[in-house]
Design a protein around this motif. Structure first.
Motif, PDB file in Angstrom:
ATOM      1  N   ASN A 146       0.831  -1.202   0.000  1.00  0.00           N
ATOM      2  CA  ASN A 146       0.000   0.000   0.000  1.00  0.00           C
ATOM      3  C   ASN A 146       0.864   1.249   0.000  1.00  0.00           C
ATOM      4  N   LEU A 147       0.303   2.316  -0.488  1.00  0.00           N
ATOM      5  CA  LEU A 147       0.894   3.633  -0.277  1.00  0.00           C
ATOM      6  C   LEU A 147       0.441   4.055   1.115  1.00  0.00           C
ATOM      7  N   ILE A 148       1.389   4.386   1.978  1.00  0.00           N
ATOM      8  CA  ILE A 148       1.036   4.871   3.312  1.00  0.00           C
ATOM      9  C   ILE A 148       1.672   6.241   3.517  1.00  0.00           C
ATOM     10  N   MET A 149       1.034   7.059   4.327  1.00  0.00           N
ATOM     11  CA  MET A 149       1.598   8.348   4.712  1.00  0.00           C
ATOM     12  C   MET A 149       1.994   8.245   6.174  1.00  0.00           C
ATOM     13  N   VAL A 222       5.195   6.514   1.474  1.00  0.00           N
ATOM     14  CA  VAL A 222       6.157   5.451   1.166  1.00  0.00           C
ATOM     15  C   VAL A 222       5.425   4.135   0.935  1.00  0.00           C
ATOM     16  N   ALA A 223       6.165   3.139   0.462  1.00  0.00           N
ATOM     17  CA  ALA A 223       5.613   1.801   0.252  1.00  0.00           C
ATOM     18  C   ALA A 223       5.527   1.080   1.591  1.00  0.00           C
ATOM     19  N   SER A 224       4.369   0.504   1.877  1.00  0.00           N
ATOM     20  CA  SER A 224       4.155  -0.147   3.170  1.00  0.00           C
ATOM     21  C   SER A 224       5.097  -1.316   3.400  1.00  0.00           C
ATOM     22  N   ASP A 225       5.466  -2.053   2.334  1.00  0.00           N
ATOM     23  CA  ASP A 225       6.337  -3.206   2.533  1.00  0.00           C
ATOM     24  C   ASP A 225       7.738  -2.788   2.948  1.00  0.00           C
ATOM     25  N   VAL A 226       8.224  -1.677   2.387  1.00  0.00           N
ATOM     26  CA  VAL A 226       9.542  -1.181   2.790  1.00  0.00           C
ATOM     27  C   VAL A 226       9.498  -0.741   4.255  1.00  0.00           C
ATOM     28  N   TYR A 227       8.448  -0.021   4.612  1.00  0.00           N
ATOM     29  CA  TYR A 227       8.300   0.452   5.990  1.00  0.00           C
ATOM     30  C   TYR A 227       8.225  -0.728   6.964  1.00  0.00           C
TER      31      TYR A 227
END
Length: 333
Positions: A146-149, A222-227
């Protein structure tokens, strides 16, 4: 002398006619670069005609420059060995430092197998003749993100509109979750990038996250998987940040090959992706994914192309250059 000039003129005409005929031989090209054709209209480059395909002695592989490239060189070592056995060729890893560099490496024929980030996948398909065939996944589905803020946990921001007038870190111009998706989706939610907030480019997702933690930025898409990987690895305290927005699911980085490889070699590569099972280290790093799940660009990247269309993105050298120029200009601010 006149006869010589006449012969040269005739040759010029014949060569021009041959080039024109070659162009006419492509019944459909779509948005692909002029050196590729898409006769079957599946949105990716067709295999080259007989006698024109490439059969390199050594295959070059890389993974998208999302985080530290050195980490992924070690992580994919087992898969490289598997590819080598499946193709009968030596496979080497080539570290790239930017999305544009990765696209150019494949376009020039120096890169044969790769993992491209979600957004740059579209540029790679159209400019470099890239054929996406898989994403990280499980037995019955692919792994999405997901796109997350993200904002600091103790900040006053609770919703996107609260970020008006603030400094927000996007990752890179060609990144889907780090730039394109926010520009396409946020305006509908009351927050327009560059108008309602100042955009600065961090270069990478992990740098955006760490920048918010250290107070360099007020927030970052950012990308949720990276986070999630950063949290699991202890690079970020899970209590340091809050997520105030989460989008619908996008496919993760794609994996595939250069369309100009000989068909029998391309099939061996595809079969290797389909049969390989991840090492324990890969499973841990990729959030439990245990295999490469088969996908197609036409179907599974439809939502990404929709976002790009909303942004007026064109998959050309000029379009790629514009994205790079936007990023470079933003970094100077």
């Amino acid at each position: 002398m006149l006869k010589r000039f006449a012969i040269l003129a005739l040759l010029t005409v014949l060569l021009g006619a041959t080039a024109a005929q070659a162009q006419d031989d492509c019944a459909n090209r779509g948005t692909l670069d002029k050196q590729y054709c898409d006769a079957d209209k599946n949105l990716v480059a067709d295999a080259p005609k007989a006698g024109k395909c490439q059969d390199p002695g050594t295959l070059v592989f890389t993974y998208a420059p999302v985080e530290d490239p050195a980490v992924y060189k070690d992580l994919f070592a087992d898969f490289q060995e598997y590819l080598s056995k499946a193709t009968g060729k030596k496979v080497v890893y080539y570290s790239v430092q930017s999305n544009a560099a990765e696209v150019e490496a494949m376009r020039s024929g120096r890169l044969h197998i790769a993992g491209f980030s979600t957004g740059p996948t579209c540029f790679a398909v159209n400019l470099a003749g890239y054929v996406p065939i898989a994403v990280k996944g499980y037995e019955k589905e692919f792994q999405g993100y997901n796109l997350i803020m993200v904002v600091k946990k103790d900040s006053p921001y609770q919703k996107l509109e609260d970020l008006k007038g603030k400094k927000i870190a996007h990752t890179s111009a060609s990144s889907n979750s780090g730039n394109m998706a926010p520009r396409a989706l946020f305006p509908k939610l009351g927050l327009v990038p560059d108008k309602d907030y100042t955009v600065v480019y961090s270069g990478k997702h992990d740098q955006s996250v760490l920048g918010v933690v250290h107070g360099d930025y007020d927030a970052a898409p950012v990308a949720s998987d990276v986070y999630d990987r950063m949290v699991k690895a202890g690079r970020v305290d899970k209590d340091a940040l809050r997520i105030i927005y989460r989008s619908a699911t996008f496919p993760t980085s794609s994996f595939g090959y250069w369309s100009q490889l000989c068909p029998d070699l391309a099939k061996k590569i595809q079969d290797a992706f389909n049969s390989y099972r991840f090492t324990e280290a890969m499973k841990k790093n990729f959030d439990g994914a245990d295999r490469f799940y088969p996908v197609t660009y036409q179907k599974d990247w439809a939502v990404i192309r929709e976002i790009n269309d909303a942004e007026g993105v064109t998959y050309t050298e000029e379009g790629m250059r514009k994205e790079e120029e936007k990023e470079a200009a933003a970094k100077k601010k």
